[in-house]
Design an enzyme around this catalytic site. Sequence first.
Site, mmCIF file in Angstrom:
data_model
loop_
_atom_site.group_PDB
_atom_site.id
_atom_site.type_symbol
_atom_site.label_atom_id
_atom_site.label_comp_id
_atom_site.label_asym_id
_atom_site.label_seq_id
_atom_site.Cartn_x
_atom_site.Cartn_y
_atom_site.Cartn_z
ATOM 1 N N LYS A 177 0.815 -1.224 0.000
ATOM 2 C CA LYS A 177 0.000 0.000 0.000
ATOM 3 C C LYS A 177 0.845 1.270 0.000
ATOM 4 O O LYS A 177 0.360 2.342 -0.325
ATOM 5 C CB LYS A 177 -0.993 0.005 1.151
ATOM 6 C CG LYS A 177 -0.413 0.151 2.546
ATOM 7 C CD LYS A 177 -1.568 0.153 3.547
ATOM 8 C CE LYS A 177 -1.129 -0.116 4.968
ATOM 9 N NZ LYS A 177 -0.549 0.920 5.719
ATOM 10 N N THR A 218 9.093 -0.877 6.092
ATOM 11 C CA THR A 218 9.724 -0.029 7.112
ATOM 12 C C THR A 218 11.240 -0.067 6.962
ATOM 13 O O THR A 218 11.914 0.960 7.007
ATOM 14 C CB THR A 218 9.346 -0.546 8.521
ATOM 15 O OG1 THR A 218 7.927 -0.552 8.625
ATOM 16 C CG2 THR A 218 9.938 0.323 9.611
ATOM 17 N N CYS A 219 11.778 -1.261 6.796
ATOM 18 C CA CYS A 219 13.226 -1.444 6.784
ATOM 19 C C CYS A 219 13.890 -0.538 5.750
ATOM 20 O O CYS A 219 14.809 0.213 6.075
ATOM 21 C CB CYS A 219 13.541 -2.909 6.488
ATOM 22 S SG CYS A 219 15.278 -3.262 6.362
ATOM 23 N N GLY A 278 12.879 6.660 25.622
ATOM 24 C CA GLY A 278 13.145 5.252 25.290
ATOM 25 C C GLY A 278 14.601 5.049 24.915
ATOM 26 O O GLY A 278 15.082 5.643 23.942
ATOM 27 N N GLY A 295 9.276 1.441 21.337
ATOM 28 C CA GLY A 295 8.961 0.141 20.763
ATOM 29 C C GLY A 295 7.946 0.240 19.642
ATOM 30 O O GLY A 295 7.438 1.323 19.334
ATOM 31 N N HIS A 319 45.528 -12.224 11.093
ATOM 32 C CA HIS A 319 46.147 -11.268 12.006
ATOM 33 C C HIS A 319 46.818 -10.164 11.199
ATOM 34 O O HIS A 319 47.484 -10.467 10.212
ATOM 35 C CB HIS A 319 47.201 -11.969 12.858
ATOM 36 C CG HIS A 319 47.985 -11.025 13.714
ATOM 37 N ND1 HIS A 319 47.482 -10.503 14.887
ATOM 38 C CD2 HIS A 319 49.226 -10.478 13.550
ATOM 39 C CE1 HIS A 319 48.385 -9.692 15.423
ATOM 40 N NE2 HIS A 319 49.446 -9.655 14.635
#
Length: 461
Positions: A35, A41-42, A179, A266, A436
């Site tokens: 839609k 959202t991502c 938050g 949230g 390394h």
Amino acid sequence: MAEKFDCLVIGSGPGGYAASIRCAQRGASVAVIEKEFIGGTCLNCGCIPSKALLASVHTLLLTKHAVLMGVDVSLATPNWPKIQTRKDTIVTAFRKGLTGLIQSHNIKMVQGRAVVTAPNKIRIETDNSPTEIQADNIILATGSEPIQIPAIPFDGRTVISSKEALALEQIPESMVIVGGGAIGCELACVYAAAGTKVTIVEALSRLIPMEDEWVGRLIEREFKTLDIDALTSRKVDSVDTTAGMAKVVLEDGQAINAEKALVSVGRRPVVDKETIEALNLEMSGTAIKVNEKMQTNVPGVYAIGDAVGTTFLAHGAFAEAEVAAVNATGGDEKMADYSLIPRAVYTFPEIASVGKTEQACKNEGLDVSVGKSFFKANGRSVAHNETVGQIRVVKDNSTNKIIGVTMVGAMATELIAAARLLLGRTEEIIDISFPHPTVSEVLKEAAEDAFALSLHNPPKA
Ligand SMILES: Cc1cc2nc3c(=O)[nH]c(=O)nc-3n(C[C@H](O)[C@H](O)[C@H](O)COP(=O)(O)OP(=O)(O)OC[C@H]3O[C@@H](n4cnc5c(N)ncnc54)[C@H](O)[C@@H]3O)c2cc1C
């Protein structure tokens, strides 16, 4: 006659687009209905734009530290309109790429709001007259929305959600973030690094409360270097916006004035009411109830991603999409252990974890050993002047296997994928060669330390 598909997916976020592609790969005829914008959202107001902004301000922070690296630079300042344009360009490019990908799989993409009217019937509301589609299987991937605190309603200008916070036209002078979870802390980093005076108000006793206590404490300490104030164990009572600013009043009476108040407490699943009623969908609060096969109570109807309220993570949605798509196309798959889905927060420094936290082990009464290694002892980290943080590896002493990894430090969100592969392993990890000097050696060292086999840590007492 209504067009008919083997599988119909509602929503084109990470859950929806992944499910539609997997269904198509398995030979099904597929339609996906969206839609708003492809990518959900991502892509449009979550993972990608937030990381684009974080990357820009991280570059700014690097230039501030350049002198420590022996590089003289003139004063760097954020060009906010350019930072926003860059972010939008990235989002637009991915939308285009995703559209092409969906088309390449012969998936029918329809722009409109989908409402399920019966187990196999879907009405699509578009700008023109509604159309009807039929499908043998339906996958609901309708996502989530920010939770609104009734006493602090969003007005989109002064009291905002993460969506508006990602698209501010100017850098605000001050911001209160209600938050201290992942989204709040990431946006705190964006704006603090850009020059905003940021105050976080968190009701629980620490930031990033879903992780072990040491993580929140370390982050709080590092946030001080960005001049972020973190008020923990404090609750917001109300916000007054009548003067065009946000006067955020805490329960203990303290008032903080800020140009913006970002409420980030949230997200909650979004599912169309008409669809719930038409299907008589069983819900758990606002989330669609599913079993481990991502099946709802209605045969042939699956649900995934934020809409089922499990992980609220894009890669959690990917994993569920895979399971739903396989099951909707004749397969038989179950969701694996959710704790094996890595968690990542892209703050400065980054946070990531996978498997069991130390706290979860304590709650379960497990006998564990915890190996540690510190970024300040790692050659590559020191060379890069990224010495903050540590990695902890948790070993279950009853099985001698690695069961959890938590890390705070530069590139933690990249290293966590390697940590995931260490879960379930025993002392054999000492035979795995890590290059390394690399930051990844901090992970190996912490894993070895869990077996008291670390080469570079002093012997355990
Ligand atoms: C600021 C922010 C940062 C984030 N950062 C990360 C991160 O770094 N990593 C991570 O893993 N997660 C992150 N997330 C979470 C992530 O965005 C979500 O978990 C993910 O998008 C969920 O995917 P989904 O497919 O379930 O839903 P969504 O991505 O929300 O997609 C749902 C789609 O369905 C469409 N839709 C809904 N109803 C209908 C209907 N009736 N008809 C047609 N279409 C419909 C919506 O328009 C939407 O496009 C972040 C979220 C936010 C807000």
